[in-house]
Write a protein that holds these residues in place. Structure first.
Motif, PDB file in Angstrom:
ATOM      1  N   ALA A 159      57.301  65.306  42.168  1.00 48.13           N
ATOM      2  CA  ALA A 159      57.119  65.381  40.714  1.00 48.13           C
ATOM      3  C   ALA A 159      55.881  66.193  40.352  1.00 48.13           C
ATOM      4  CB  ALA A 159      57.012  63.972  40.139  1.00 48.13           C
ATOM      5  N   ALA A 216      56.359  69.915  41.128  1.00 49.23           N
ATOM      6  CA  ALA A 216      57.294  70.556  40.191  1.00 49.23           C
ATOM      7  C   ALA A 216      56.690  70.712  38.804  1.00 49.23           C
ATOM      8  CB  ALA A 216      58.589  69.739  40.111  1.00 49.23           C
ATOM      9  N   GLY A 217      55.854  69.754  38.375  1.00 50.00           N
ATOM     10  CA  GLY A 217      55.373  69.771  37.004  1.00 50.00           C
ATOM     11  C   GLY A 217      53.985  70.327  36.789  1.00 50.00           C
ATOM     12  N   LEU A 218      53.118  70.291  37.840  1.00 46.85           N
ATOM     13  CA  LEU A 218      51.717  70.673  37.629  1.00 46.85           C
ATOM     14  C   LEU A 218      51.255  71.835  38.499  1.00 46.85           C
ATOM     15  CD1 LEU A 218      50.052  67.140  37.292  1.00 46.85           C
ATOM     16  CD2 LEU A 218      50.393  68.827  35.480  1.00 46.85           C
ATOM     17  N   ASP A 219      52.108  72.328  39.367  1.00 46.38           N
ATOM     18  CA  ASP A 219      51.699  73.428  40.239  1.00 46.38           C
ATOM     19  C   ASP A 219      51.256  74.627  39.396  1.00 46.38           C
ATOM     20  OD1 ASP A 219      51.178  74.813  42.532  1.00 46.38           O
ATOM     21  OD2 ASP A 219      53.253  75.436  42.876  1.00 46.38           O
ATOM     22  N   GLY A 271      49.473  72.720  43.245  1.00 45.72           N
ATOM     23  CA  GLY A 271      50.087  71.393  43.163  1.00 45.72           C
ATOM     24  C   GLY A 271      49.435  70.378  44.071  1.00 45.72           C
ATOM     25  N   THR A 319      61.995  69.728  47.151  1.00 42.87           N
ATOM     26  CA  THR A 319      62.155  68.501  46.366  1.00 42.87           C
ATOM     27  C   THR A 319      63.140  67.546  47.027  1.00 42.87           C
ATOM     28  OG1 THR A 319      61.678  69.705  44.323  1.00 42.87           O
ATOM     29  CG2 THR A 319      62.790  67.581  44.107  1.00 42.87           C
TER      30      THR A 319
END
Length: 490
Positions: free
Chosen positions: A199, A202-205, A212, A322
Protein backbone atom coordinates in the motif's frame (compact mmCIF):
# COMPACT_ATOMS: atom_id res chain seq x y z
CA UNK A 1 -25.92 -42.71 92.07
CA UNK A 2 -22.86 -44.59 90.99
CA UNK A 3 -24.76 -46.20 88.19
CA UNK A 4 -25.58 -42.78 86.70
CA UNK A 5 -21.98 -41.48 86.63
CA UNK A 6 -20.86 -43.52 83.62
CA UNK A 7 -23.90 -42.29 81.69
CA UNK A 8 -23.01 -38.64 82.53
CA UNK A 9 -19.50 -39.24 81.31
CA UNK A 10 -20.81 -40.84 78.12
CA UNK A 11 -23.13 -37.91 77.38
CA UNK A 12 -20.28 -35.44 78.03
CA UNK A 13 -17.95 -37.35 75.68
CA UNK A 14 -20.59 -37.44 72.98
CA UNK A 15 -21.12 -33.68 73.28
CA UNK A 16 -17.38 -33.08 73.08
CA UNK A 17 -17.17 -35.33 70.01
CA UNK A 18 -20.12 -33.51 68.40
CA UNK A 19 -18.48 -30.16 69.15
CA UNK A 20 -15.18 -31.28 67.64
CA UNK A 21 -16.98 -32.64 64.55
CA UNK A 22 -18.94 -29.43 64.14
CA UNK A 23 -15.71 -27.45 64.57
CA UNK A 24 -14.02 -29.47 61.88
CA UNK A 25 -16.99 -29.07 59.58
CA UNK A 26 -17.11 -25.34 60.23
CA UNK A 27 -13.35 -25.13 59.66
CA UNK A 28 -13.68 -27.01 56.40
CA UNK A 29 -16.53 -24.77 55.28
CA UNK A 30 -14.50 -21.65 56.12
CA UNK A 31 -11.44 -23.02 54.30
CA UNK A 32 -13.55 -23.89 51.27
CA UNK A 33 -15.10 -20.43 51.29
CA UNK A 34 -11.66 -18.78 51.54
CA UNK A 35 -10.43 -20.96 48.68
CA UNK A 36 -13.41 -19.99 46.52
CA UNK A 37 -12.81 -16.31 47.25
CA UNK A 38 -9.11 -16.73 46.41
CA UNK A 39 -9.90 -18.40 43.08
CA UNK A 40 -12.50 -15.76 42.23
CA UNK A 41 -9.90 -13.08 42.93
CA UNK A 42 -7.39 -14.94 40.73
CA UNK A 43 -9.87 -14.93 37.86
CA UNK A 44 -10.41 -11.19 38.24
CA UNK A 45 -6.65 -10.58 38.15
CA UNK A 46 -6.14 -12.71 35.06
CA UNK A 47 -9.11 -11.11 33.30
CA UNK A 48 -7.80 -7.60 34.01
CA UNK A 49 -4.31 -8.48 32.79
CA UNK A 50 -5.75 -10.11 29.67
CA UNK A 51 -7.60 -6.89 28.89
CA UNK A 52 -4.64 -4.52 29.40
CA UNK A 53 -1.15 -6.05 29.61
CA UNK A 54 -1.53 -8.77 26.96
CA UNK A 55 -3.07 -6.58 24.21
CA UNK A 56 -0.47 -3.86 24.87
CA UNK A 57 2.55 -6.12 24.57
CA UNK A 58 0.95 -7.82 21.55
CA UNK A 59 0.81 -4.46 19.76
CA UNK A 60 4.31 -3.49 20.90
CA UNK A 61 5.81 -6.79 19.76
CA UNK A 62 4.09 -6.34 16.41
CA UNK A 63 5.90 -3.01 15.96
CA UNK A 64 9.10 -4.39 17.49
CA UNK A 65 9.16 -6.87 14.67
CA UNK A 66 7.96 -4.47 11.96
CA UNK A 67 10.60 -1.87 12.79
CA UNK A 68 13.39 -4.45 12.80
CA UNK A 69 12.35 -6.46 9.75
CA UNK A 70 10.72 -4.05 7.30
CA UNK A 71 14.07 -4.15 5.54
CA UNK A 72 12.82 -7.37 3.88
CA UNK A 73 9.99 -5.48 2.19
CA UNK A 74 12.21 -2.47 1.42
CA UNK A 75 14.43 -4.82 -0.61
CA UNK A 76 11.61 -5.20 -3.15
CA UNK A 77 11.58 -1.41 -3.71
CA UNK A 78 14.61 0.73 -4.73
CA UNK A 79 16.33 0.16 -1.36
CA UNK A 80 19.29 -1.78 -2.79
CA UNK A 81 19.93 0.68 -5.61
CA UNK A 82 19.49 3.84 -3.49
CA UNK A 83 22.04 2.70 -0.91
CA UNK A 84 24.38 1.06 -3.42
CA UNK A 85 24.11 -2.40 -1.83
CA UNK A 86 25.49 -5.48 -3.52
CA UNK A 87 26.95 -8.92 -2.82
CA UNK A 88 26.38 -9.90 0.81
CA UNK A 89 25.63 -6.33 1.95
CA UNK A 90 21.93 -7.08 2.48
CA UNK A 91 22.66 -10.22 4.52
CA UNK A 92 25.09 -8.21 6.66
CA UNK A 93 22.48 -5.49 7.24
CA UNK A 94 19.97 -8.14 8.31
CA UNK A 95 22.43 -9.92 10.55
CA UNK A 96 24.19 -6.95 12.17
CA UNK A 97 21.10 -5.84 14.11
CA UNK A 98 21.50 -8.97 16.22
CA UNK A 99 24.94 -7.86 17.46
CA UNK A 100 23.44 -4.99 19.44
CA UNK A 101 20.46 -7.18 20.30
CA UNK A 102 22.73 -9.80 21.88
CA UNK A 103 25.00 -7.36 23.70
CA UNK A 104 22.15 -5.53 25.43
CA UNK A 105 19.82 -8.35 26.50
CA UNK A 106 21.56 -9.69 29.61
CA UNK A 107 22.45 -6.33 31.22
CA UNK A 108 18.98 -5.05 30.34
CA UNK A 109 17.18 -7.91 32.10
CA UNK A 110 19.45 -7.56 35.12
CA UNK A 111 18.56 -3.86 35.27
CA UNK A 112 14.86 -4.70 34.88
CA UNK A 113 14.78 -6.46 38.26
CA UNK A 114 15.83 -3.18 39.92
CA UNK A 115 13.64 -0.67 38.06
CA UNK A 116 9.98 -0.24 37.18
CA UNK A 117 9.00 -2.22 34.05
CA UNK A 118 6.11 0.21 33.44
CA UNK A 119 8.68 2.95 32.72
CA UNK A 120 11.64 0.95 31.45
CA UNK A 121 9.92 -0.99 28.65
CA UNK A 122 7.90 1.91 27.11
CA UNK A 123 11.02 4.13 27.24
CA UNK A 124 12.91 1.74 24.97
CA UNK A 125 9.89 1.40 22.67
CA UNK A 126 9.95 5.16 22.02
CA UNK A 127 13.73 5.17 21.48
CA UNK A 128 13.78 2.27 18.99
CA UNK A 129 10.89 3.85 17.06
CA UNK A 130 12.95 6.98 16.47
CA UNK A 131 16.01 4.96 15.47
CA UNK A 132 14.00 2.82 13.03
CA UNK A 133 12.46 5.89 11.39
CA UNK A 134 15.95 7.36 10.98
CA UNK A 135 16.76 4.54 8.53
CA UNK A 136 15.01 6.71 5.95
CA UNK A 137 17.84 9.21 6.33
CA UNK A 138 20.66 6.80 5.42
CA UNK A 139 22.43 7.20 2.08
CA UNK A 140 24.98 4.38 2.00
CA UNK A 141 25.93 0.99 3.39
CA UNK A 142 27.98 2.30 6.34
CA UNK A 143 25.12 4.57 7.48
CA UNK A 144 22.69 1.67 7.27
CA UNK A 145 24.98 -0.56 9.34
CA UNK A 146 25.33 2.12 12.05
CA UNK A 147 21.57 2.55 12.34
CA UNK A 148 20.99 -1.21 12.41
CA UNK A 149 23.48 -1.76 15.26
CA UNK A 150 21.87 0.99 17.36
CA UNK A 151 18.42 -0.39 16.52
CA UNK A 152 19.44 -3.80 17.87
CA UNK A 153 20.64 -2.23 21.13
CA UNK A 154 17.39 -0.27 21.55
CA UNK A 155 15.09 -3.19 20.71
CA UNK A 156 16.95 -5.72 22.88
CA UNK A 157 15.27 -4.82 26.22
CA UNK A 158 11.75 -5.45 24.94
CA UNK A 159 11.34 -9.15 24.21
CA UNK A 160 13.25 -10.69 27.16
CA UNK A 161 11.75 -7.95 29.35
CA UNK A 162 8.10 -8.69 28.58
CA UNK A 163 8.95 -12.41 28.50
CA UNK A 164 10.11 -12.02 32.10
CA UNK A 165 7.20 -9.72 33.06
CA UNK A 166 4.57 -12.19 31.85
CA UNK A 167 6.20 -15.03 33.78
CA UNK A 168 5.94 -12.90 36.96
CA UNK A 169 2.17 -12.41 36.55
CA UNK A 170 0.90 -15.68 35.03
CA UNK A 171 1.16 -19.23 36.41
CA UNK A 172 2.54 -22.22 34.53
CA UNK A 173 -0.88 -23.38 33.33
CA UNK A 174 -1.72 -19.90 31.99
CA UNK A 175 1.51 -18.92 30.26
CA UNK A 176 1.50 -20.77 26.93
CA UNK A 177 -1.65 -19.07 25.66
CA UNK A 178 -0.37 -15.63 26.73
CA UNK A 179 2.99 -16.23 25.08
CA UNK A 180 1.09 -17.31 21.99
CA UNK A 181 -0.70 -13.95 22.13
CA UNK A 182 2.67 -12.21 22.36
CA UNK A 183 4.21 -14.35 19.63
CA UNK A 184 1.21 -13.90 17.35
CA UNK A 185 2.16 -10.22 17.28
CA UNK A 186 5.27 -11.29 15.39
CA UNK A 187 3.23 -13.53 13.11
CA UNK A 188 0.67 -10.83 12.39
CA UNK A 189 3.45 -8.31 11.78
CA UNK A 190 4.97 -10.63 9.20
CA UNK A 191 1.58 -11.25 7.61
CA UNK A 192 0.65 -7.57 7.40
CA UNK A 193 4.09 -6.17 6.62
CA UNK A 194 3.81 -7.19 2.99
CA UNK A 195 0.33 -5.69 2.68
CA UNK A 196 1.41 -2.44 4.37
CA UNK A 197 4.47 -2.21 2.17
CA UNK A 198 2.40 -2.81 -0.96
CA UNK A 199 0.00 0.00 0.00
CA UNK A 200 2.79 2.44 0.89
CA UNK A 201 4.84 1.68 -2.24
CA UNK A 202 1.76 2.12 -4.42
CA UNK A 203 0.46 5.30 -2.78
CA UNK A 204 3.50 7.23 -1.49
CA UNK A 205 6.43 6.27 -3.71
CA UNK A 206 7.98 9.58 -4.77
CA UNK A 207 5.77 11.73 -2.53
CA UNK A 208 7.71 14.81 -1.32
CA UNK A 209 10.74 13.43 -3.12
CA UNK A 210 11.02 10.33 -0.91
CA UNK A 211 11.17 6.75 -2.16
CA UNK A 212 8.49 4.29 -1.04
CA UNK A 213 10.88 2.37 1.23
CA UNK A 214 11.71 5.58 3.13
CA UNK A 215 8.02 6.23 3.78
CA UNK A 216 7.77 2.64 5.03
CA UNK A 217 10.34 3.27 7.79
CA UNK A 218 8.95 6.73 8.68
CA UNK A 219 5.29 5.69 8.97
CA UNK A 220 5.90 2.48 10.92
CA UNK A 221 8.36 4.26 13.25
CA UNK A 222 5.86 7.07 13.96
CA UNK A 223 3.00 4.71 14.80
CA UNK A 224 5.33 2.61 16.98
CA UNK A 225 6.31 5.77 18.92
CA UNK A 226 2.63 6.50 19.61
CA UNK A 227 2.12 2.97 20.92
CA UNK A 228 5.13 3.42 23.20
CA UNK A 229 3.50 6.47 24.79
CA UNK A 230 0.29 4.49 25.36
CA UNK A 231 2.30 1.71 27.00
CA UNK A 232 3.26 4.03 29.89
CA UNK A 233 -0.41 3.82 30.94
CA UNK A 234 -1.12 0.11 30.43
CA UNK A 235 1.95 -1.84 31.55
CA UNK A 236 2.06 -2.86 35.25
CA UNK A 237 5.09 -3.31 37.45
CA UNK A 238 5.74 -6.56 39.31
CA UNK A 239 3.08 -8.24 41.53
CA UNK A 240 2.74 -6.48 44.88
CA UNK A 241 4.02 -3.15 43.53
CA UNK A 242 1.31 -0.51 43.71
CA UNK A 243 2.62 1.36 40.66
CA UNK A 244 2.29 1.42 36.90
CA UNK A 245 -1.12 0.30 35.68
CA UNK A 246 -1.34 -1.88 38.81
CA UNK A 247 -2.08 1.28 40.78
CA UNK A 248 -5.48 1.74 39.12
CA UNK A 249 -6.04 -1.74 37.70
CA UNK A 250 -5.82 -3.90 40.85
CA UNK A 251 -7.19 -3.51 44.37
CA UNK A 252 -4.99 -4.06 47.45
CA UNK A 253 -6.54 -7.50 47.91
CA UNK A 254 -5.85 -8.43 44.28
CA UNK A 255 -2.24 -7.30 44.64
CA UNK A 256 -1.82 -9.58 47.67
CA UNK A 257 -3.43 -12.51 45.84
CA UNK A 258 -1.21 -11.88 42.79
CA UNK A 259 1.88 -12.33 44.97
CA UNK A 260 0.51 -15.37 46.80
CA UNK A 261 -0.62 -17.26 43.70
CA UNK A 262 2.82 -16.93 42.11
CA UNK A 263 4.41 -18.16 45.36
CA UNK A 264 2.15 -21.22 45.32
CA UNK A 265 2.94 -21.91 41.66
CA UNK A 266 6.71 -21.98 42.19
CA UNK A 267 8.44 -25.37 41.90
CA UNK A 268 10.75 -24.39 44.76
CA UNK A 269 10.71 -21.48 47.16
CA UNK A 270 14.15 -19.91 47.04
CA UNK A 271 15.29 -16.63 48.56
CA UNK A 272 13.91 -13.90 46.32
CA UNK A 273 16.33 -11.34 47.80
CA UNK A 274 19.44 -12.91 46.32
CA UNK A 275 21.92 -10.67 44.51
CA UNK A 276 22.00 -10.28 40.74
CA UNK A 277 25.45 -11.88 40.69
CA UNK A 278 24.17 -14.92 42.55
CA UNK A 279 21.14 -15.12 40.25
CA UNK A 280 23.43 -15.01 37.21
CA UNK A 281 25.65 -17.73 38.70
CA UNK A 282 22.66 -20.02 39.30
CA UNK A 283 21.40 -19.44 35.75
CA UNK A 284 24.79 -20.20 34.18
CA UNK A 285 25.15 -23.42 36.22
CA UNK A 286 21.64 -24.71 35.36
CA UNK A 287 21.80 -27.32 32.58
CA UNK A 288 18.13 -26.66 31.76
CA UNK A 289 18.99 -23.08 30.84
CA UNK A 290 21.55 -24.27 28.28
CA UNK A 291 19.30 -26.89 26.75
CA UNK A 292 16.59 -24.27 26.28
CA UNK A 293 19.24 -21.93 24.90
CA UNK A 294 20.16 -24.43 22.20
CA UNK A 295 16.49 -25.14 21.51
CA UNK A 296 15.98 -21.41 20.93
CA UNK A 297 19.14 -21.16 18.83
CA UNK A 298 17.95 -24.04 16.63
CA UNK A 299 14.51 -22.44 16.41
CA UNK A 300 15.88 -19.05 15.34
CA UNK A 301 18.17 -20.73 12.82
CA UNK A 302 15.28 -22.72 11.33
CA UNK A 303 13.32 -19.46 11.25
CA UNK A 304 15.96 -17.92 8.99
CA UNK A 305 13.64 -18.09 5.98
CA UNK A 306 11.68 -15.15 7.38
CA UNK A 307 13.99 -12.34 6.24
CA UNK A 308 14.03 -13.81 2.73
CA UNK A 309 10.45 -14.97 2.40
CA UNK A 310 9.34 -12.03 0.20
CA UNK A 311 12.31 -12.83 -2.07
CA UNK A 312 11.40 -16.54 -2.04
CA UNK A 313 7.82 -15.73 -3.07
CA UNK A 314 9.11 -13.32 -5.73
CA UNK A 315 11.04 -16.25 -7.19
CA UNK A 316 7.76 -18.14 -7.66
CA UNK A 317 6.89 -15.67 -10.42
CA UNK A 318 3.31 -15.17 -9.24
CA UNK A 319 2.96 -11.68 -10.71
CA UNK A 320 3.72 -8.04 -9.94
CA UNK A 321 5.42 -6.69 -6.82
CA UNK A 322 2.03 -5.96 -5.24
CA UNK A 323 0.83 -9.53 -5.87
CA UNK A 324 4.10 -10.91 -4.50
CA UNK A 325 3.78 -8.89 -1.27
CA UNK A 326 0.11 -9.88 -0.92
CA UNK A 327 1.01 -13.57 -1.33
CA UNK A 328 3.41 -13.39 1.62
CA UNK A 329 0.47 -12.86 4.02
CA UNK A 330 -1.62 -16.10 3.90
CA UNK A 331 1.04 -18.50 5.28
CA UNK A 332 1.64 -16.21 8.26
CA UNK A 333 -2.07 -15.76 8.96
CA UNK A 334 -2.48 -19.55 8.99
CA UNK A 335 0.66 -19.76 11.15
CA UNK A 336 -0.88 -17.38 13.70
CA UNK A 337 -4.03 -19.52 13.94
CA UNK A 338 -1.95 -22.69 14.32
CA UNK A 339 0.15 -21.07 17.06
CA UNK A 340 -2.97 -20.12 19.03
CA UNK A 341 -4.45 -23.62 18.74
CA UNK A 342 -1.23 -25.34 19.79
CA UNK A 343 -0.74 -23.00 22.76
CA UNK A 344 -4.37 -23.47 23.86
CA UNK A 345 -3.99 -27.25 23.68
CA UNK A 346 -0.67 -27.09 25.54
CA UNK A 347 -2.20 -25.13 28.43
CA UNK A 348 -5.31 -27.30 28.53
CA UNK A 349 -3.38 -30.57 28.53
CA UNK A 350 -0.54 -29.19 30.69
CA UNK A 351 2.02 -30.59 28.28
CA UNK A 352 4.86 -28.85 26.44
CA UNK A 353 7.41 -31.21 24.83
CA UNK A 354 5.17 -32.97 22.30
CA UNK A 355 3.40 -29.69 21.51
CA UNK A 356 6.78 -28.49 20.25
CA UNK A 357 8.03 -31.75 18.74
CA UNK A 358 5.11 -32.47 16.40
CA UNK A 359 4.81 -28.94 14.90
CA UNK A 360 8.56 -29.01 14.22
CA UNK A 361 8.07 -32.33 12.41
CA UNK A 362 5.51 -30.58 10.18
CA UNK A 363 8.10 -27.87 9.46
CA UNK A 364 10.65 -30.56 8.60
CA UNK A 365 8.25 -31.99 6.00
CA UNK A 366 7.87 -28.49 4.53
CA UNK A 367 11.64 -28.02 4.22
CA UNK A 368 12.04 -31.45 2.61
CA UNK A 369 9.36 -30.65 0.01
CA UNK A 370 11.05 -27.32 -0.77
CA UNK A 371 14.31 -29.10 -1.46
CA UNK A 372 12.79 -31.97 -3.42
CA UNK A 373 10.59 -30.25 -6.03
CA UNK A 374 10.55 -27.44 -8.60
CA UNK A 375 6.75 -27.31 -8.77
CA UNK A 376 5.72 -23.76 -7.78
CA UNK A 377 2.28 -24.50 -6.21
CA UNK A 378 3.79 -27.36 -4.19
CA UNK A 379 6.65 -25.20 -2.96
CA UNK A 380 4.22 -22.44 -1.99
CA UNK A 381 2.18 -25.06 -0.07
CA UNK A 382 5.39 -26.26 1.60
CA UNK A 383 5.96 -22.73 2.91
CA UNK A 384 2.63 -22.99 4.76
CA UNK A 385 3.97 -26.12 6.47
CA UNK A 386 7.31 -24.77 7.63
CA UNK A 387 5.94 -21.38 8.65
CA UNK A 388 3.03 -22.88 10.64
CA UNK A 389 5.28 -25.56 12.16
CA UNK A 390 7.99 -23.20 13.40
CA UNK A 391 5.51 -20.60 14.65
CA UNK A 392 3.38 -23.22 16.40
CA UNK A 393 6.39 -24.69 18.17
CA UNK A 394 7.81 -21.32 19.20
CA UNK A 395 4.54 -20.30 20.84
CA UNK A 396 5.11 -23.08 23.40
CA UNK A 397 8.92 -22.95 23.72
CA UNK A 398 8.82 -19.56 25.44
CA UNK A 399 6.34 -20.57 28.13
CA UNK A 400 8.10 -23.89 28.76
CA UNK A 401 11.41 -22.14 29.33
CA UNK A 402 9.98 -19.39 31.55
CA UNK A 403 8.24 -21.81 33.92
CA UNK A 404 11.13 -24.26 34.10
CA UNK A 405 14.43 -22.44 34.54
CA UNK A 406 13.90 -20.59 37.85
CA UNK A 407 11.58 -19.27 40.54
CA UNK A 408 13.37 -16.16 41.81
CA UNK A 409 13.23 -12.80 40.06
CA UNK A 410 17.01 -12.39 39.64
CA UNK A 411 17.66 -15.96 38.50
CA UNK A 412 14.70 -15.93 36.10
CA UNK A 413 15.68 -12.58 34.56
CA UNK A 414 19.25 -13.77 33.95
CA UNK A 415 18.12 -17.15 32.63
CA UNK A 416 15.63 -15.59 30.21
CA UNK A 417 18.30 -13.23 28.91
CA UNK A 418 20.82 -16.06 28.41
CA UNK A 419 18.24 -18.14 26.53
CA UNK A 420 17.34 -15.21 24.27
CA UNK A 421 20.96 -14.24 23.67
CA UNK A 422 21.92 -17.76 22.60
CA UNK A 423 18.77 -17.97 20.51
CA UNK A 424 19.70 -14.79 18.66
CA UNK A 425 22.90 -16.42 17.41
CA UNK A 426 20.64 -18.26 14.97
CA UNK A 427 19.48 -14.90 13.62
CA UNK A 428 23.10 -13.79 13.19
CA UNK A 429 24.22 -16.60 10.91
CA UNK A 430 20.97 -17.68 9.20
CA UNK A 431 20.90 -14.73 6.72
CA UNK A 432 24.15 -16.07 5.26
CA UNK A 433 22.45 -19.39 4.42
CA UNK A 434 20.77 -17.69 1.46
CA UNK A 435 23.02 -17.16 -1.56
CA UNK A 436 21.80 -15.00 -4.43
CA UNK A 437 23.17 -17.43 -7.02
CA UNK A 438 20.84 -20.14 -5.63
CA UNK A 439 17.67 -18.05 -6.01
CA UNK A 440 14.80 -18.94 -6.14
CA UNK A 441 15.19 -22.44 -4.64
CA UNK A 442 17.96 -21.70 -2.10
CA UNK A 443 18.88 -25.37 -1.79
CA UNK A 444 21.71 -24.83 0.71
CA UNK A 445 19.53 -22.67 2.92
CA UNK A 446 16.63 -25.12 2.98
CA UNK A 447 18.94 -28.02 3.87
CA UNK A 448 20.45 -26.03 6.75
CA UNK A 449 17.02 -24.95 8.00
CA UNK A 450 15.98 -28.61 7.89
CA UNK A 451 19.03 -29.63 9.94
CA UNK A 452 18.32 -27.06 12.64
CA UNK A 453 14.66 -28.10 12.79
CA UNK A 454 15.75 -31.71 13.39
CA UNK A 455 18.11 -30.49 16.12
CA UNK A 456 15.28 -28.53 17.78
CA UNK A 457 12.96 -31.55 17.80
CA UNK A 458 15.67 -33.77 19.29
CA UNK A 459 16.51 -31.30 22.06
CA UNK A 460 12.85 -31.05 23.06
CA UNK A 461 12.71 -34.80 23.63
CA UNK A 462 15.94 -34.64 25.65
CA UNK A 463 14.48 -31.87 27.82
CA UNK A 464 11.30 -33.87 28.37
CA UNK A 465 13.33 -36.88 29.59
CA UNK A 466 15.46 -34.66 31.86
CA UNK A 467 12.41 -33.06 33.48
CA UNK A 468 10.80 -36.46 34.04
CA UNK A 469 13.87 -37.42 36.05
CA UNK A 470 13.74 -34.12 37.98
CA UNK A 471 10.06 -34.71 38.80
CA UNK A 472 10.82 -38.16 40.21
CA UNK A 473 13.37 -36.56 42.53
CA UNK A 474 10.85 -33.91 43.62
CA UNK A 475 8.22 -36.58 44.34
CA UNK A 476 10.68 -38.66 46.38
CA UNK A 477 11.75 -35.59 48.37
CA UNK A 478 8.10 -34.64 48.93
CA UNK A 479 7.29 -38.09 50.30
CA UNK A 480 10.17 -37.83 52.77
CA UNK A 481 9.03 -34.39 53.96
CA UNK A 482 5.30 -35.20 53.84
CA UNK A 483 4.44 -32.47 51.32
CA UNK A 484 3.00 -32.49 47.82
CA UNK A 485 5.54 -30.73 45.52
CA UNK A 486 4.87 -28.62 42.45
CA UNK A 487 6.30 -30.45 39.45
CA UNK A 488 7.85 -29.29 36.20
CA UNK A 489 5.51 -29.25 33.23
CA UNK A 490 6.62 -31.84 30.67
Amino acid sequence: MSTLEPRKSSIHDEREADTMTMGKKNGSIIEAQVDLEFRACEKRIVRKLDMTLVPMIFILYLFNYLDRNNIAQAKLDTFMEDLGLGGSDYSTAVSIVNVGYILMQLPSNMILTKVRPSLYIPFWVCIWSCVSASTAGTHNFSGLIGVRIILGICEAPFFPGVFYLLSCWYTKKELALRYAALYSGLVLATATSGLLAAAIFAGLDGAHGLAGWKWLFIIEGAVSFGMGLLAFLLIPDLPGMNSGSGRWLLTDEENRVAVERMRRDAVSNQDDNESLRHGLKLAVMDVKVWIFSFIMCSSQSAYGFNQFYPTIVEGFGLGSRTITLACTAPPYIIGACVAWCIAWSSDRRKERGFHIFFPVCVAIVGFIISVATLNIPVRYFASFLYISGIFGANSVVFSWAATTVSDTAQNKACAMAIINITGQLGSVWSPYFFHENESPRYITAMILLLAFAVCMASLCLIMKVLLKRENRKLVAKGEEEGVVPNLYTL
